[in-house]
Write a protein that holds these residues in place. Structure first.
Motif, short mmCIF file in Angstrom:
data_model
loop_
_atom_site.label_atom_id
_atom_site.label_comp_id
_atom_site.label_asym_id
_atom_site.label_seq_id
_atom_site.Cartn_x
_atom_site.Cartn_y
_atom_site.Cartn_z
N SER A 6 0.84 -1.21 0.00
CA SER A 6 0.00 0.00 0.00
C SER A 6 0.87 1.26 0.00
CB SER A 6 -0.94 0.00 1.20
OG SER A 6 -0.22 0.04 2.42
N LYS A 7 2.03 1.20 0.66
CA LYS A 7 2.95 2.35 0.66
C LYS A 7 3.55 2.56 -0.73
CE LYS A 7 4.23 1.78 5.53
NZ LYS A 7 5.31 1.42 6.47
N ILE A 8 3.91 1.46 -1.37
CA ILE A 8 4.48 1.56 -2.72
C ILE A 8 3.41 2.01 -3.71
CG2 ILE A 8 5.49 0.23 -4.62
CD1 ILE A 8 6.88 -1.50 -2.51
N ARG A 9 2.24 1.43 -3.59
CA ARG A 9 1.13 1.78 -4.49
C ARG A 9 0.81 3.27 -4.39
NH1 ARG A 9 -1.65 3.13 -7.67
NH2 ARG A 9 -3.54 2.27 -8.60
N ALA A 10 0.99 3.85 -3.21
CA ALA A 10 0.64 5.26 -3.01
C ALA A 10 1.55 6.22 -3.77
CB ALA A 10 0.66 5.58 -1.52
N VAL A 11 2.80 5.79 -4.07
CA VAL A 11 3.73 6.69 -4.77
C VAL A 11 3.72 6.46 -6.27
CG1 VAL A 11 5.23 6.84 -2.74
CG2 VAL A 11 5.72 5.12 -4.49
N LEU A 12 3.05 5.41 -6.73
CA LEU A 12 2.93 5.15 -8.16
C LEU A 12 1.81 6.02 -8.75
CD1 LEU A 12 3.18 1.24 -8.12
CD2 LEU A 12 4.93 2.83 -8.96
N PRO A 13 1.82 6.22 -10.06
CA PRO A 13 0.71 6.94 -10.69
C PRO A 13 -0.63 6.29 -10.32
CG PRO A 13 2.49 6.66 -12.25
CD PRO A 13 2.86 5.86 -11.04
N PRO A 14 -1.72 7.06 -10.23
CA PRO A 14 -2.99 6.52 -9.74
C PRO A 14 -3.62 5.46 -10.63
CG PRO A 14 -3.27 8.76 -10.58
CD PRO A 14 -1.79 8.51 -10.52
N ASN A 15 -3.30 5.48 -11.93
CA ASN A 15 -3.88 4.48 -12.82
C ASN A 15 -2.96 4.23 -14.01
OD1 ASN A 15 -4.46 6.61 -14.80
ND2 ASN A 15 -6.11 7.20 -13.39
N GLU A 16 -3.34 3.23 -14.78
CA GLU A 16 -2.51 2.80 -15.91
C GLU A 16 -2.31 3.90 -16.95
OE1 GLU A 16 -2.65 -0.70 -19.34
OE2 GLU A 16 -3.95 -0.83 -17.57
N GLU A 17 -3.37 4.71 -17.17
CA GLU A 17 -3.30 5.77 -18.18
C GLU A 17 -2.26 6.83 -17.84
OE1 GLU A 17 -6.15 4.57 -16.88
OE2 GLU A 17 -6.56 3.35 -18.69
N LYS A 18 -2.01 7.05 -16.56
CA LYS A 18 -1.07 8.08 -16.15
C LYS A 18 0.34 7.54 -15.88
CE LYS A 18 -4.51 11.28 -14.34
NZ LYS A 18 -4.95 12.12 -13.20
N PHE A 19 0.53 6.26 -16.18
CA PHE A 19 1.84 5.62 -16.02
C PHE A 19 2.58 5.74 -17.35
CE2 PHE A 19 5.07 2.46 -15.79
CZ PHE A 19 5.31 2.17 -14.45
N PRO A 20 3.63 6.58 -17.45
CA PRO A 20 4.28 6.86 -18.75
C PRO A 20 5.13 5.69 -19.26
CG PRO A 20 5.49 7.93 -16.99
CD PRO A 20 4.29 7.32 -16.34
N LYS A 89 9.72 -5.53 -11.48
CA LYS A 89 10.14 -6.69 -10.70
C LYS A 89 10.04 -6.40 -9.20
CE LYS A 89 14.01 -9.87 -9.90
NZ LYS A 89 15.39 -10.27 -10.32
N ALA A 90 10.51 -5.23 -8.78
CA ALA A 90 10.43 -4.87 -7.36
C ALA A 90 8.97 -4.84 -6.90
CB ALA A 90 11.10 -3.52 -7.13
N ALA A 91 8.09 -4.30 -7.75
CA ALA A 91 6.67 -4.25 -7.40
C ALA A 91 6.09 -5.65 -7.28
CB ALA A 91 5.91 -3.45 -8.45
N ALA A 92 6.48 -6.55 -8.19
CA ALA A 92 5.99 -7.93 -8.15
C ALA A 92 6.45 -8.64 -6.87
CB ALA A 92 6.46 -8.69 -9.39
N LEU A 93 7.67 -8.37 -6.45
CA LEU A 93 8.21 -8.99 -5.24
C LEU A 93 7.47 -8.54 -3.99
CD1 LEU A 93 12.02 -8.73 -6.07
CD2 LEU A 93 10.83 -10.87 -5.52
N CYS A 94 6.97 -7.31 -4.00
CA CYS A 94 6.38 -6.73 -2.79
C CYS A 94 4.85 -6.75 -2.80
CB CYS A 94 6.86 -5.30 -2.61
SG CYS A 94 8.63 -5.15 -2.40
N ARG A 95 4.25 -7.34 -3.81
CA ARG A 95 2.80 -7.23 -4.01
C ARG A 95 2.00 -8.00 -2.95
NH1 ARG A 95 -0.02 -5.69 -8.67
NH2 ARG A 95 -2.24 -5.61 -8.19
#
Length: 407
Positions: A6-20, A89-95
């Motif tokens: 949840s901490k990592i998710r909070a710093v990522l873009p809010p949705n797929e469309e805003k992920f460059p 990969k880091a996100a997958a490890l911590c999901r």
């Protein structure tokens, strides 16, 4: 660990469309499609196995691109692809409620992206690794509190072989000179000098005194490049990647001659670990240079006693700041270059063939005629090494230095 995602998710873009995800045509369309699939999985409920597999494909494929030809030939686009692969990969490890080992693996993955990749998404890997590192520290503290008898590893203390510095050969010293005085008396005539009192305000010497324990606390789990060998001209010299804890345990605490000498020497450490960067400051005298502040290269030099930098010269001005331990340093003027017998190869043309403290007078007869200055640099002191001045450095004990290369 359950709250980590949840901490990592909070710093990522809010949705797929805003992920460059924008790349030039230098990156194959199949790779871009795989990146888009990883992005989609980042925001979906795909199985962890599938997320990890696709991320690893990106990491492995881009790694091959990074290791084809020389580093300067690697296109930045592929370094960005590698960083994205490390992020996925880091996100997958911590999901999904990661184990302690998976979190450490995620930290290493981010570090590899920081070391070998290129910055992406406002330095997102740095943001994520800070979150991960805080989790590692929290877990380590909890484990320590549970342990009734924490293990204390003691460093083997060796008495340093300190040369006697003769007065006429000693590098001159001056305390806190004005900018004008330093410029007139040392910078313009290119004269070496030891500056005293100019880094007394550094947190590394005060609020956060650098020590083995401090380095473990702020950087222990971080992966960094390490040089293995007492000097870079030795045939057995090599480079490897270790965590700071592994480096300390192998080459500092459990010093074993059979493993050689390990030395942490790199210019990325302070960008990779901002906590250490916050403990130091650029010397004011760097403003006398012609370049911009961003052009100044800051290097970390950390290792055990006995580590040697062979006699060599650098193409920029150098402030060598001593933070921990002491070093013996000898300086030669570029006017005596012919007497110092530089290597003939283009790769080592800035390095002398002579072993300074044990010269072969038969092979290098003119070396003894070259005049020099020398010093023992102590914590809190800064040595100005003028551009092109030859310098030889030997750590007398466990040492941490910071050098600033500027023009």
């Amino acid at each position: 660990m359950a709250e980590l995602w949840s901490k990592i998710r909070a710093v990522l873009p809010p949705n797929e469309e805003k992920f460059p995800l924008q790349f030039s045509d230098k990156v194959e369309s199949s790779v871009v499609e795989m990146l888009r699939r990883c992005r989609e999985q980042l925001y979906s409920d795909t199985t962890g196995t599938s997320r990890m597999l696709n991320a690893q494909i990106i990491v492995d494929y881009s790694w091959e691109k990074l290791n084809t030809g020389t580093w300067r030939q690697v296109d930045k686009e592929w370094r960005r692809v590698y960083s994205y692969g490390c992020l996925f990969k880091a996100a997958a490890l911590c999901r999904e409620d990661p184990s302690a080992d998976e979190v450490l693996q995620a930290v290493r993955t981010c570090d590899m992206g920081l070391l070998m990749g290129a910055a992406i998404m406002d330095d997102m890997l740095q943001v994520i690794v800070r979150i991960l590192q805080a989790e590692v520290r929290k877990s380590a503290k909890e484990d320590e509190e549970k342990s009734e008898h924490p293990e204390v590893k003691r460093i083997k203390i060796e008495l340093p072989r300190v040369p006697v510095i003769k007065g006429e050969l000693a590098v001159p010293r001056i305390r806190c000179p004005s900018l004008e005085s330093f410029n007139t008396n040392y910078l313009l005539p290119l004269k070496p000098v030891i500056l005293e009192g100019i880094i007394d305000h550094w947190p590394a010497l005060n609020q956060h005194p650098w020590s083995i324990e401090y380095l473990r606390s702020v950087a222990g789990c971080r992966t960094v490049p390490v040089e293995v060998g007492s000097r870079y001209t030795d045939e057995e010299w090599s480079q490897t990647l270790l965590t700071v804890n592994e480096f300390i345990d192998r080459y500092i605490v459990n010093k074993d001659g059979s493993k050689g000498v390990g030395y942490l020497a790199q210019h990325q450490l302070f960008d990779q670990i901002p906590e250490l960067k916050d403990d130091i400051c650029l010397p004011d005298y760097c403003c006398l240079g012609k370049g911009e502040e961003d052009d100044i290269t800051v290097n970390a030099w950390f290792g055990p006693g006995g580590t040697v930098s062979p006699l060599h010269q650098d193409p920029q001005q150098n402030f060598l700041a001593q933070v921990v331990g002491s070093k013996y340093i000898r300086l030669y003027s570029p006017e005596d270059t012919d007497k110092l017998y530089p290597h003939q190869s283009q790769l080592l043309h800035n390095t002398s063939q002579v072993e300074v403290e044990n010269p072969d007078t038969g092979r290098f007869p003119e070396f003894s005629a070259a005049s020099y200055l020398e010093c023992v640099l102590q914590p809190g002191e800064v040595l100005f090494i003028p551009v092109k001045h030859w310098h030889y450095v030997r750590s007398l004990e466990l040492s941490f230095s910071v050098s600033f290369w500027w023009s």
